[in-house]
Design a protein around this motif. Structure first.
Motif, PDB file in Angstrom:
ATOM      1  N   MET A   1      -1.431  18.994  54.874  1.00 28.94           N
ATOM      2  CA  MET A   1      -2.290  19.903  55.622  1.00 28.94           C
ATOM      3  C   MET A   1      -1.601  21.245  55.845  1.00 28.94           C
ATOM      4  SD  MET A   1      -3.802  19.157  59.436  1.00 28.94           S
ATOM      5  CE  MET A   1      -4.292  17.495  58.991  1.00 28.94           C
ATOM      6  N   ARG A   2      -0.371  21.197  56.313  1.00 31.37           N
ATOM      7  CA  ARG A   2       0.384  22.422  56.590  1.00 31.37           C
ATOM      8  C   ARG A   2       0.751  23.172  55.309  1.00 31.37           C
ATOM      9  NH1 ARG A   2       2.542  23.263  61.757  1.00 31.37           N
ATOM     10  NH2 ARG A   2       3.855  24.838  60.794  1.00 31.37           N
ATOM     11  N   ALA A   3       0.989  22.408  54.239  1.00 32.11           N
ATOM     12  CA  ALA A   3       1.416  23.021  52.980  1.00 32.11           C
ATOM     13  C   ALA A   3       0.273  23.673  52.214  1.00 32.11           C
ATOM     14  CB  ALA A   3       2.088  21.966  52.105  1.00 32.11           C
ATOM     15  N   GLY A   4      -0.951  23.520  52.692  1.00 37.61           N
ATOM     16  CA  GLY A   4      -2.085  24.148  52.026  1.00 37.61           C
ATOM     17  C   GLY A   4      -2.675  23.326  50.897  1.00 37.61           C
ATOM     18  N   GLN A   5      -2.282  22.063  50.788  1.00 43.51           N
ATOM     19  CA  GLN A   5      -2.873  21.216  49.747  1.00 43.51           C
ATOM     20  C   GLN A   5      -4.309  20.864  50.130  1.00 43.51           C
ATOM     21  OE1 GLN A   5      -0.535  18.038  48.045  1.00 43.51           O
ATOM     22  NE2 GLN A   5       1.348  18.868  48.912  1.00 43.51           N
ATOM     23  N   LEU A   6      -5.173  20.803  49.137  1.00 43.41           N
ATOM     24  CA  LEU A   6      -6.594  20.589  49.369  1.00 43.41           C
ATOM     25  C   LEU A   6      -6.859  19.137  49.754  1.00 43.41           C
ATOM     26  CD1 LEU A   6      -9.308  21.983  49.364  1.00 43.41           C
ATOM     27  CD2 LEU A   6      -9.491  21.529  46.911  1.00 43.41           C
ATOM     28  N   LEU A   7      -7.536  18.957  50.897  1.00 45.91           N
ATOM     29  CA  LEU A   7      -7.851  17.635  51.422  1.00 45.91           C
ATOM     30  C   LEU A   7      -9.336  17.576  51.756  1.00 45.91           C
ATOM     31  CD1 LEU A   7      -4.793  17.410  53.845  1.00 45.91           C
ATOM     32  CD2 LEU A   7      -5.071  16.064  51.749  1.00 45.91           C
ATOM     33  N   PHE A   8      -9.997  16.501  51.313  1.00 45.85           N
ATOM     34  CA  PHE A   8     -11.433  16.335  51.546  1.00 45.85           C
ATOM     35  C   PHE A   8     -11.676  15.154  52.488  1.00 45.85           C
ATOM     36  CE2 PHE A   8     -11.327  18.501  47.450  1.00 45.85           C
ATOM     37  CZ  PHE A   8     -12.332  19.454  47.593  1.00 45.85           C
ATOM     38  N   GLY A   9     -12.529  15.375  53.468  1.00 46.81           N
ATOM     39  CA  GLY A   9     -12.918  14.315  54.382  1.00 46.81           C
ATOM     40  C   GLY A   9     -14.405  14.370  54.661  1.00 46.81           C
TER      41      GLY A   9
END
Length: 270
Positions: free
Chosen positions: A10-18
């Motif tokens: 989350m902090r590193a800017g990686q794309l996460l989908f929820g």
């Protein structure tokens, strides 16, 4: 994905989908196994879920590798610790408008289990014993996320983003459009400019940038291109309603019956 991995990505800017999960049905976790989700969003601000239900949901989804992100009813540090005790991988605090609110939540999410005067001194910059400091750092890998959904929050954004331990901000579109004076008008330049500002400043501060949105795929991609890396796509109840209407309309049309009227995308007002 573990809680620690979720927070780091989350902090590193990686794309996460929820997606927002409303139903506490025991059938629901298995239904999501092949969904392509990275996490689930459980909302106790607007949805009538009790503490035991939320804990059951958190435990089930966490065992599946879907970190549960829980929005608490208010920016209350005690509510945050209760959700974490129940198994939440992270906390979303609603309608944050000051850095002081974030600082109090930081104590609950990032510095457990210390409380009282010791916590107040640590939040003010004091130091703990090295052994206790290391214990707290290892123990507290949960995510701290705050909703940005008002003009006062926009005005205080720099101070909010400067609070240590903040992992992401999450735009609440419905409340933000209302605060801007353009309720539920998600194409208005005022709203889109505010979102772009929030996402840009968050990413520049090394903080995740998120939004919960239920509109078209094109609208959601627009937010991704603005810098969003934490996307809460729609909700189980919204998707169920949408597809039920579409499929019943198709059946009635083929059968020569009058189809259901369609009103397009609907806002869940959350």
């Amino acid at each position: 994905m573990t809680t620690a991995e979720f927070t780091q990505k989350m902090r590193a800017g990686q794309l996460l989908f929820g997606t927002l999960i409303v139903s506490p049905s025991p059938m629901w976790p298995a239904a999501l196994e092949e969904s392509g989700l990275d996490f689930v969003f459980i909302d106790t601000e607007h949805i009538a879920l009790d503490r035991a239900q939320v804990s059951w949901m958190c435990q089930a989804y966490a065992r599946m590798g879907l970190p549960p992100l829980v929005r608490i009813p208010s920016p209350d540090p005690f509510a945050a610790t209760m959700a974490l005790d129940g198994g939440a991988a992270g906390i979303v605090a609603p309608y944050i408008e000051t850095a002081a609110e974030v600082q109090a939540l930081r104590g609950a999410v990032k510095l457990r289990p210390i409380k009282g005067q010791r916590l107040a001194k640590r939040l003010a910059g004091g130091q703990l014993e090295p052994e206790l400091e290391g214990y707290i750092r290892r123990r507290n890998t949960n995510a701290l996320v705050v909703n940005i959904e008002s003009v006062p929050a926009l005005n205080a954004l720099d101070e909010i983003l400067a609070v240590p331990g903040l992992d992401a901000v999450l735009v609440g579109p419905h409340d933000l459009t209302c605060s801007l004076g353009v309720p539920e008008q998600y194409d208005r330049p005022e709203f889109l400019s505010a979102c772009e500002l929030i996402f840009r400043k968050a990413r520049a501060a090394g903080v995740g940038a998120g939004i919960h949105f239920w509109g078209s795929a094109q609208e959601q991609v627009r937010f991704l291109r603005m810098g969003v890396n934490l996307l809460v796509h729609s909700a189980d109840i919204t998707l169920f309603r949408k597809h039920l209407r579409q499929e019943l309309a198709a059946v009635k049309e083929i059968a020569g019956l009058k189809p259901l009227s369609s009103s397009g995308a609907e806002s869940p007002n959350i």
